[in-house]
Scaffold this motif. Sequence first.
Motif, PDB file in Angstrom:
ATOM      1  N   ASP A   1       0.825  -1.210   0.000  1.00 58.68           N
ATOM      2  CA  ASP A   1       0.000   0.000   0.000  1.00 58.68           C
ATOM      3  C   ASP A   1       0.857   1.257   0.000  1.00 58.68           C
ATOM      4  OD1 ASP A   1      -2.520  -1.214   0.032  1.00 58.68           O
ATOM      5  OD2 ASP A   1      -2.422  -1.529   2.195  1.00 58.68           O
ATOM      6  N   HIS A   2       2.018   1.173   0.712  1.00 55.91           N
ATOM      7  CA  HIS A   2       2.792   2.419   0.824  1.00 55.91           C
ATOM      8  C   HIS A   2       3.495   2.790  -0.474  1.00 55.91           C
ATOM      9  CE1 HIS A   2       5.243  -0.868   1.946  1.00 55.91           C
ATOM     10  NE2 HIS A   2       6.135  -0.269   2.691  1.00 55.91           N
ATOM     11  N   PHE A   3       3.754   1.822  -1.365  1.00 59.71           N
ATOM     12  CA  PHE A   3       4.290   2.176  -2.692  1.00 59.71           C
ATOM     13  C   PHE A   3       3.245   2.950  -3.499  1.00 59.71           C
ATOM     14  CE2 PHE A   3       7.939  -0.869  -2.769  1.00 59.71           C
ATOM     15  CZ  PHE A   3       8.850  -0.024  -3.383  1.00 59.71           C
ATOM     16  N   GLY A   4       2.031   2.381  -3.533  1.00 65.72           N
ATOM     17  CA  GLY A   4       0.960   3.014  -4.312  1.00 65.72           C
ATOM     18  C   GLY A   4       0.377   4.219  -3.603  1.00 65.72           C
ATOM     19  N   ASP A   5       0.655   4.323  -2.273  1.00 66.19           N
ATOM     20  CA  ASP A   5       0.170   5.438  -1.469  1.00 66.19           C
ATOM     21  C   ASP A   5      -1.348   5.542  -1.559  1.00 66.19           C
ATOM     22  OD1 ASP A   5       0.411   7.570   0.244  1.00 66.19           O
ATOM     23  OD2 ASP A   5       0.789   9.035  -1.347  1.00 66.19           O
ATOM     24  N   GLN A   6      -2.005   4.388  -1.508  1.00 73.17           N
ATOM     25  CA  GLN A   6      -3.459   4.343  -1.621  1.00 73.17           C
ATOM     26  C   GLN A   6      -3.951   3.111  -0.880  1.00 73.17           C
ATOM     27  OE1 GLN A   6      -6.100   6.268  -3.602  1.00 73.17           O
ATOM     28  NE2 GLN A   6      -7.040   5.048  -1.991  1.00 73.17           N
ATOM     29  N   LEU A   7      -4.523   3.314   0.294  1.00 75.94           N
ATOM     30  CA  LEU A   7      -5.155   2.183   0.970  1.00 75.94           C
ATOM     31  C   LEU A   7      -6.429   1.821   0.239  1.00 75.94           C
ATOM     32  CD1 LEU A   7      -4.823   2.829   4.827  1.00 75.94           C
ATOM     33  CD2 LEU A   7      -3.407   1.428   3.350  1.00 75.94           C
ATOM     34  N   LEU A   8      -6.822   0.546   0.341  1.00 76.98           N
ATOM     35  CA  LEU A   8      -8.016   0.038  -0.325  1.00 76.98           C
ATOM     36  C   LEU A   8      -7.988   0.296  -1.829  1.00 76.98           C
ATOM     37  CD1 LEU A   8     -11.326   0.378   1.735  1.00 76.98           C
ATOM     38  CD2 LEU A   8     -10.260  -1.646   0.732  1.00 76.98           C
TER      39      LEU A   8
ATOM     40  N   ARG B   1       2.857  -0.277  -8.336  1.00 72.09           N
ATOM     41  CA  ARG B   1       3.299   1.037  -8.820  1.00 72.09           C
ATOM     42  C   ARG B   1       4.492   1.394  -7.949  1.00 72.09           C
ATOM     43  NH1 ARG B   1       0.898   4.060 -12.350  1.00 72.09           N
ATOM     44  NH2 ARG B   1       2.802   5.055 -12.933  1.00 72.09           N
ATOM     45  N   MET B   2       5.719   1.237  -8.450  1.00 72.60           N
ATOM     46  CA  MET B   2       6.904   1.399  -7.605  1.00 72.60           C
ATOM     47  C   MET B   2       7.687   2.651  -7.965  1.00 72.60           C
ATOM     48  SD  MET B   2       7.873  -2.686  -7.522  1.00 72.60           S
ATOM     49  CE  MET B   2       8.593  -2.795  -5.891  1.00 72.60           C
ATOM     50  N   ASP B   3       7.060   3.536  -8.779  1.00 73.03           N
ATOM     51  CA  ASP B   3       7.821   4.688  -9.301  1.00 73.03           C
ATOM     52  C   ASP B   3       7.463   6.008  -8.648  1.00 73.03           C
ATOM     53  OD1 ASP B   3       5.287   4.991 -10.309  1.00 73.03           O
ATOM     54  OD2 ASP B   3       5.914   5.381 -12.376  1.00 73.03           O
ATOM     55  N   GLU B   4       6.690   5.974  -7.557  1.00 68.01           N
ATOM     56  CA  GLU B   4       6.357   7.266  -6.923  1.00 68.01           C
ATOM     57  C   GLU B   4       7.489   7.763  -6.038  1.00 68.01           C
ATOM     58  OE1 GLU B   4       2.644   8.002  -5.095  1.00 68.01           O
ATOM     59  OE2 GLU B   4       1.508   7.624  -6.924  1.00 68.01           O
ATOM     60  N   VAL B   5       8.430   6.873  -5.733  1.00 70.90           N
ATOM     61  CA  VAL B   5       9.539   7.265  -4.849  1.00 70.90           C
ATOM     62  C   VAL B   5      10.871   6.949  -5.527  1.00 70.90           C
ATOM     63  CG1 VAL B   5       8.270   6.991  -2.684  1.00 70.90           C
ATOM     64  CG2 VAL B   5       9.408   5.010  -3.696  1.00 70.90           C
ATOM     65  N   PRO B   6      11.953   7.627  -5.120  1.00 76.04           N
ATOM     66  CA  PRO B   6      13.274   7.306  -5.658  1.00 76.04           C
ATOM     67  C   PRO B   6      13.649   5.854  -5.314  1.00 76.04           C
ATOM     68  CG  PRO B   6      13.358   9.342  -4.360  1.00 76.04           C
ATOM     69  CD  PRO B   6      12.010   8.741  -4.143  1.00 76.04           C
ATOM     70  N   THR B   7      14.560   5.265  -6.089  1.00 75.75           N
ATOM     71  CA  THR B   7      14.934   3.857  -5.911  1.00 75.75           C
ATOM     72  C   THR B   7      15.381   3.557  -4.479  1.00 75.75           C
ATOM     73  OG1 THR B   7      15.569   3.806  -8.214  1.00 75.75           O
ATOM     74  CG2 THR B   7      16.370   2.004  -6.852  1.00 75.75           C
TER      75      THR B   7
ATOM     76  N   SER C   1      14.017   0.916   0.679  1.00 76.72           N
ATOM     77  CA  SER C   1      13.613   1.045   2.078  1.00 76.72           C
ATOM     78  C   SER C   1      12.207   0.485   2.283  1.00 76.72           C
ATOM     79  CB  SER C   1      13.578   2.519   2.447  1.00 76.72           C
ATOM     80  OG  SER C   1      14.536   2.821   3.362  1.00 76.72           O
ATOM     81  N   TYR C   2      11.306   0.843   1.390  1.00 74.79           N
ATOM     82  CA  TYR C   2       9.926   0.340   1.467  1.00 74.79           C
ATOM     83  C   TYR C   2       9.923  -1.185   1.420  1.00 74.79           C
ATOM     84  CZ  TYR C   2       7.298   4.745   0.800  1.00 74.79           C
ATOM     85  OH  TYR C   2       6.713   5.974   0.954  1.00 74.79           O
ATOM     86  N   ILE C   3      10.695  -1.747   0.494  1.00 71.96           N
ATOM     87  CA  ILE C   3      10.708  -3.211   0.351  1.00 71.96           C
ATOM     88  C   ILE C   3      11.280  -3.838   1.625  1.00 71.96           C
ATOM     89  CG2 ILE C   3      11.669  -5.151  -0.962  1.00 71.96           C
ATOM     90  CD1 ILE C   3      11.624  -3.225  -3.414  1.00 71.96           C
TER      91      ILE C   3
ATOM     92  N   ASN D   1       4.198  15.020  -3.864  1.00 65.84           N
ATOM     93  CA  ASN D   1       3.283  14.875  -2.735  1.00 65.84           C
ATOM     94  C   ASN D   1       4.105  14.611  -1.472  1.00 65.84           C
ATOM     95  OD1 ASN D   1       0.860  14.698  -1.476  1.00 65.84           O
ATOM     96  ND2 ASN D   1       0.246  12.744  -2.371  1.00 65.84           N
ATOM     97  N   PRO D   2       4.458  15.635  -0.686  1.00 63.56           N
ATOM     98  CA  PRO D   2       5.390  15.432   0.437  1.00 63.56           C
ATOM     99  C   PRO D   2       4.767  14.619   1.567  1.00 63.56           C
ATOM    100  CG  PRO D   2       4.899  17.770   0.092  1.00 63.56           C
ATOM    101  CD  PRO D   2       3.938  16.997  -0.736  1.00 63.56           C
ATOM    102  N   LYS D   3       5.600  13.786   2.202  1.00 60.32           N
ATOM    103  CA  LYS D   3       5.158  12.964   3.343  1.00 60.32           C
ATOM    104  C   LYS D   3       6.183  13.164   4.445  1.00 60.32           C
ATOM    105  CE  LYS D   3       2.083  10.614   0.934  1.00 60.32           C
ATOM    106  NZ  LYS D   3       0.690  10.322   1.267  1.00 60.32           N
ATOM    107  N   THR D   4       5.790  13.711   5.563  1.00 60.81           N
ATOM    108  CA  THR D   4       6.805  14.054   6.568  1.00 60.81           C
ATOM    109  C   THR D   4       6.475  13.611   7.984  1.00 60.81           C
ATOM    110  OG1 THR D   4       5.796  16.221   6.661  1.00 60.81           O
ATOM    111  CG2 THR D   4       7.809  16.058   5.381  1.00 60.81           C
TER     112      THR D   4
END
Lengths: 456, 157
Positions: free
Chosen positions: A75-82, A134-140, A145-147, B22-25
């Motif tokens: 969920d935190h990769f896609g930044d969308q719960l549900l 969707r793994m491209d919303e954050v830098p590698t 870190s997420y993984i 979209n900042p997350k802090t």
Amino acid sequence: MIKLSEQNLRIPKFEKKVYVVAGGLTDYRKRYPEKNTSQLCTEALRMAVEENDLKVSPDEVRQMVNWCVYSQFADHFGDQLLAAAKIHDYLGFDPLGNIEVKTGGATGGSAVLAAAQAVASGYATCVPVVGWERMDEVPTKVGNSYIASAACKDFESELGWMYAAYYALMAQRYQYENNVPREALAKIACKNHEYAYYSPYSQNPGKYTVQDVLDNETVSHPLSYLECCVMSVGAAVLFLADEETALKMTDHPIELTAICGGSHTLRTADRRHMPILLLPNETEETYKDYFNQKRNDWPGFSSFLASRMAAYLAYNMAGIKDPVEDFDILETHDAFTISDVQTYEDIGLRPYGRGREFIESGDAYFEGKLPTNLSGGLIGSMHAVGATGIFQIVELLWQLQGKWGKFHADPERWTKYGKKKPDDFRDLQVPGARRGCAISHAGTGSHVTCAILEKP
Amino acid sequence: MAIEWPTTQLEKQSDDPMVILNPKTWSHYHSYGGWGKFFDGLRERKLLATRCSNSDCGEKRLWLPPRCECPDCWHETQWVEAPQTGRIYTWSVVKYPGELFKLPAGTPLISVEIEGVCTKLMSFLKEGTPEIGMAVKAVFNVDNPTNSILDLAWVPA
């Protein structure tokens, strides 16, 4: 010591036969801002209903569906719960019931397992399994870190924030115990990058030599970049159905004769030992000389009990006696070259300690006895985590239906994804393939599923 | 009453496709719960493990990381000090750690085998070059603790 009762090891049964009828994919990219996740899932679904030579129209397929399974790792990769509710609505399946499955890297395999359980029990007759990541919303680096949040955050994540490091620990121990030449591991990377070269869907194709892999930059000693899976954006869709529905949908359904799951600790550190769980092609004799000073317990760090458990159940469920003889094609979860060699042993392609022989003998290649990861796998093609286990089975479906060429060789498909079909393209359809197997794998072996597909 | 438009802009990264930043802090308040005793122990140079206290339980293994409840019978466990020496079971050097890594890149990551303990604790080697089988002893970050597993490390014994 882990003690298992007869009931713990009960072989699963399907009350009704389960069939795979159609599959669809997107291409896979490191970054895919051109399309949002809902659009990618729709694209894979459209391919499944429009391009699989079904006897029914897409609208008729919609009228057959009575349950949906969704597959997303993080969920935190896609930044969308549900997110599943959003995708379910976007695909127009409301108000049908649905469920979202999450078991790390094995999410796709587990989602297919959940769908198969629904069909096999009679709960549903036609179930789309829709997976994405969707793994491209954050830098590698943040992505890694997420993984690594899928390691134990209290006792292990802080030590690396990088999954490759946790596999590197296993790689070092495996090499210490089994004395595997680095070249054997590198060959797996070369093979899978090359097969990805013949796939229009793939993210990281390439023709590399063993030396290229060994000279490539190290991520975590001893693993190099070219030996690690990609981080992808994309989706995959698979339709499962009972026999009656499957035959209405297609003249060429493929039976899912087994799909079973196993597990083991999230922390590699906490694995307890047990006697080796024997597969149908092994006996006590197979391991009479196995244990020694370097290797005094099983599974230790060199083997995945979850994979062995999943294979044990699935082989017994589907009547597999010898995987190398009985399967014509295999998709493994090659997240890292080392985990692939370990898996060769866990699923009985070679006895424990001799996994390297599966690649070194040539068995694992297109020309070999059991072509493995002709899709390009996770190292060459994709690891959009929630889609991965589904992608593997879609590729198997097309191989068993004799449709690999239709879905890979058409130059227009390459153009659609903004690529050019290579001049030295190879046809990777396995002639007469009848039976295939797919392994979906999570964590450092926390969840594994083993699926077996067979042409009726 | 008129509501003013919000002024916080989500900074545009590209126009086509439109990508916004979209900042997350925010932070999490994470409780170690019953495992907190282990982290407190590190500050006193103690390596605290647990063992099942149920006399009917068959395994009674020593767990490190600790478990407040036994995985075999689900009863409470007791805290026991584990030995502070062990051997390197396996190791790696992390060249490209993820974003939250607080140690320098190139830190040797190790799994430590400790006699009597049923797990192979993951940690890092603070001094020396790792080798499988190498004898190591525990060291503790007591002066400026991080309150995390990074307050424990190992050096050649």
